[in-house]
Design a protein around this motif. Structure first.
Motif, short mmCIF file in Angstrom:
data_model
loop_
_atom_site.label_atom_id
_atom_site.label_comp_id
_atom_site.label_asym_id
_atom_site.label_seq_id
_atom_site.Cartn_x
_atom_site.Cartn_y
_atom_site.Cartn_z
N PRO A 245 -19.29 12.12 -20.46
CA PRO A 245 -18.03 11.55 -20.98
C PRO A 245 -18.01 11.51 -22.51
O PRO A 245 -16.94 11.61 -23.11
CB PRO A 245 -18.01 10.13 -20.40
CG PRO A 245 -19.43 9.82 -20.06
CD PRO A 245 -20.07 11.13 -19.69
N CYS A 246 -19.17 11.42 -23.13
CA CYS A 246 -19.21 11.35 -24.59
C CYS A 246 -18.63 12.63 -25.19
O CYS A 246 -17.88 12.60 -26.17
CB CYS A 246 -20.63 11.11 -25.10
SG CYS A 246 -21.85 12.28 -24.46
N SER B 297 -16.55 14.83 -23.70
CA SER B 297 -15.13 15.08 -23.45
C SER B 297 -14.24 14.09 -24.20
O SER B 297 -13.10 14.42 -24.54
CB SER B 297 -14.84 15.07 -21.95
OG SER B 297 -15.42 13.93 -21.36
N VAL B 298 -14.74 12.89 -24.46
CA VAL B 298 -13.88 11.91 -25.12
C VAL B 298 -13.76 12.17 -26.63
O VAL B 298 -12.82 11.75 -27.27
CB VAL B 298 -14.39 10.47 -24.84
CG1 VAL B 298 -15.56 10.13 -25.76
CG2 VAL B 298 -13.28 9.46 -25.02
N LYS C 57 -12.70 13.49 -29.91
CA LYS C 57 -11.57 14.31 -30.35
C LYS C 57 -11.96 15.27 -31.47
O LYS C 57 -11.17 16.11 -31.87
CB LYS C 57 -10.47 13.39 -30.90
CG LYS C 57 -9.79 12.56 -29.85
CD LYS C 57 -8.52 11.94 -30.47
CE LYS C 57 -8.08 10.72 -29.69
NZ LYS C 57 -8.17 9.48 -30.42
N MET D 222 -15.64 6.24 -29.88
CA MET D 222 -15.17 6.42 -28.51
C MET D 222 -16.36 6.71 -27.59
O MET D 222 -16.44 6.20 -26.49
CB MET D 222 -14.17 7.59 -28.43
CG MET D 222 -12.78 7.26 -28.95
SD MET D 222 -12.08 5.77 -28.25
CE MET D 222 -11.67 6.38 -26.61
N CYS D 223 -17.30 7.54 -28.06
CA CYS D 223 -18.45 7.88 -27.24
C CYS D 223 -19.30 6.64 -26.93
O CYS D 223 -19.84 6.48 -25.84
CB CYS D 223 -19.30 8.96 -27.91
SG CYS D 223 -19.85 8.53 -29.56
N VAL E 41 -17.64 4.91 -24.02
CA VAL E 41 -17.60 5.49 -22.68
C VAL E 41 -18.97 5.72 -22.05
O VAL E 41 -19.06 5.91 -20.84
CB VAL E 41 -16.81 6.83 -22.64
CG1 VAL E 41 -15.35 6.59 -23.01
CG2 VAL E 41 -17.47 7.87 -23.53
#
Ligand code: FES
Lengths: 485, 86
Positions: free
Chosen positions: A125-126, A128-129, A131, A154-155, A158
């Motif tokens: 998830p890190c 893909s999240v 940006k 963000m990483c 998540v």
């Protein structure tokens, strides 16, 4: 004792030694010896690798105590030369903070970091999240490219294993206006264009790297001259020293001041003037007014929040009015504000009625150096007694409360209190300024830069809880503002 | 068992050098030890004036033992030690 406690202890000890050196028969020599007296040959080294490093750092801290910027030291100038220059100095400048960069070494730079806890999971998830495409997988584990990373975290949020962390730099994190940055070389730098002198970095740094440039030598020099030196004590001084403020006044006179005024005296004027101004502004249809006593807030307005200007009261600070009174009473005097924080140094620099600032810590050091027992002192009265409300000016909510108490109709005022400037509260203020009103219908916005108010200032000696209690009990024994002429 | 006496110095030097933060001992000690330990404030214990010894302030005395650079934790540890010894 925590690191911060030890660093403060060290700073105070150095101040005491500087003052003792000044009072001795050989200021220059005894100043030069400070690092050697504190770390004599053969001593066990408390914090760093070796005694030489420790002495070098004590020397740097002494430079700040003598009132010079540490950053500009090229190591060739001895402390005795600095002492001499301090004696010869006739002016101070408008930079009030200085960083002991050698202390920044121990502190990692601000970044997002993947710890060993990373399980190299399939979901990733890190990655893909992000940006900014800063996360890649190398050898089955996540890696962050610091060039691309924008620190959005963000990483961090998540990761199911909580394996990614933000490495904090306390000074950077504490600065509400982004004025402190650790640069590529790893040293903290202050951007003085942005800095509002709030002093939060001083309190935040566990290595005690940020120093106030002291004016103590300038003040001691004035005391030695034939000029009268008059002290003005901030309302927040109550509870910062043993004994009561009447004993404190005597102690200060014994320490070298010719007279002492309570700044609460000016606070009574501020409260009354501000109450009048508030009524006028409300009558004119303005939706809210914001206070203008806190020096950190005033600088924030000037440098980062000009849009709130139309709502800022034109009433001057308690210190402004007090200094005016003092200069009227003693036209040729040297005036010294006894301050809980570094922000007031900037205010005083801009006010020609105020010559110097001495922090609570510095005054404590002066008492120690002169061996003054405050509780053994007689009480000396002040020429004018101040109101209960004025004496609570240094506690969050105290300013709004005193304006309220000064109004004829107390029901017209609805205070909104900002207890401490930080990124969130600054955002809130920006919104209030933009809308031209408070969303909650409040009509006076009191802003205190420090949490708790002035009693939370960077140079205070006592903790918030105890000092608030002591101020409250002193205020309770004082007259109401309506009875003070 | 003799009562243990704790004297927190409230002289100027100790107060300024960090003693202000020891005030919570006055609440903490009775709560933790009941009447086994007696805590009181004391004017300058005379320790700070011995040749630069202010650098080790604040001082607290637990019976005859001197705790220098005192913190709440250090003082409690000294009390525990003495209670263990008794
Ligand atoms: S002030 Fe504590 S020993 Fe003197």
């Amino acid at each position: 004792m925590n690191n911060i406690g030890q660093a403060i202890h060290l700073k105070k000890e150095i101040l005491v030694r500087i003052i003792k050196a000044f009072l001795s028969d050989n200021f220059e020599k005894n100043t030069r010896l400070i690092p050697f007296d504190m770390r004599p040959k053969g001593i066990e080294v408390p914090y760093r690798c070796c005694v030489y490093k420790e002495r070098a750092i004590i020397k740097d801290r002494t430079i700040a105590g003598l009132g010079f910027p540490i950053e500009e030291d090229d190591e060739t100038v001895s402390l005795s030369d600095y002492a001499k220059q301090a004696l010869e100095r006739t002016e101070i400048n408008n930079r009030h903070l200085t960083v002991l960069q050698a202390a920044c070494k121990g502190c990692a730079t601000n970044r997002i970091y993947v710890t060993d806890l990373c399980q190299g999971c399939v979901a990733r998830p890190c990655q893909s999240v992000c940006k900014f495409g800063a996360v890649s997988i190398q050898n089955g584990k996540s890696v962050i490219d610091n060039e691309k990373c924008k620190k959005c975290q963000m990483c961090v949020k998540v990761c199911p294993y909580k394996a990614i962390v933000k490495i904090s730099v306390p000074c950077e994190d504490s600065c509400p206006v982004g004025a402190v940055k650790k640069d590529q070389t790893g040293f903290a730098n202050i951007d003085y264009e942005k800095c509002i002198n709030c002093g939060k970095c001083i309190s935040a740094c566990p290595f005690g790297a940020v120093h106030e440039k002291s004016q103590i030598i300038d003040i001691l020099k004035a005391m030695k001259s034939d000029k009268k030196v008059i002290a003005m004590i901030a309302p927040s001084v109550v509870g910062q020293f043993p004994g009561n403020i009447y004993q404190l006044k005597t102690a200060m006179i014994n320490a070298g001041f010719d007279d002492v005024y309570e700044v609460a005296q000016g606070a009574d004027i501020t409260a009354n003037t501000e109450a009048k101004e508030f009524t006028e502004r409300m009558d004119e249809g303005q939706k809210f007014m914001t206070t203008s006593c806190c020096a950190g807030y005033n600088q924030l307005i000037k440098k980062h929040l000009p849009e709130i200007k139309p709502f800022v009261s034109d009433t001057k600070t308690p210190l402004y009015y007090t200094a005016e009174i003092v200069k009227k009473d003693f036209p040729d005097s040297v005036t010294v504000f006894i301050s809980p924080c570094v922000a007031k140094r900037a205010e005083c620099y801009e006010n020609e009625n105020i010559n110097y600032v001495m922090s609570f810590e510095e005054m404590g050091a002066l008492f120690i150096a002169k061996q003054i027992e405050i509780t053994a002192c007689e009480q000396t009265n002040f020429v004018k007694e101040c109101s209960k409300q004025a004496r609570r000016f240094g506690i969050t909510g105290g300013v709004a409360e005193s304006v309220k108490s000064s109004l004829n109709d107390e029901t017209i005022i609805k205070p909104h209190i900002i207890n401490g400037l930080n990124k969130e509260s600054i955002k809130e203020l920006k919104t209030i300024a933009k809308c031209g009103e408070c969303s909650n219908g409040c009509n006076i916005v009191e802003v205190m830069c420090c949490e708790g108010g002035c009693i939370g200032g960077n140079a205070t000696i006592n903790n918030l809880k105890t000092s608030q209690k002591l101020i409250d009990s002193f205020a309770d024994s004082s007259e109401d503002i309506k009875k003070i002429g | 068992m003799e009562k243990i006496s704790v004297k927190v110095c409230t002289g100027t030097t100790c107060f300024v050098m960090g003693g202000a933060n020891l005030q919570e001992l006055h609440d903490l000690i009775p709560r933790k030890y009941g009447d086994k330990v007696e805590v009181s404030g004391s004017p300058c214990l005379g320790l700070c004036s011995i040749n630069w010894e202010y650098s080790k302030a604040p001082y607290v005395k637990v019976n005859e033992a001197v705790v220098n650079e005192a913190t709440v934790e250090k003082v409690l540890a000294e009390i525990d030690k003495q209670i263990g010894n008794n």
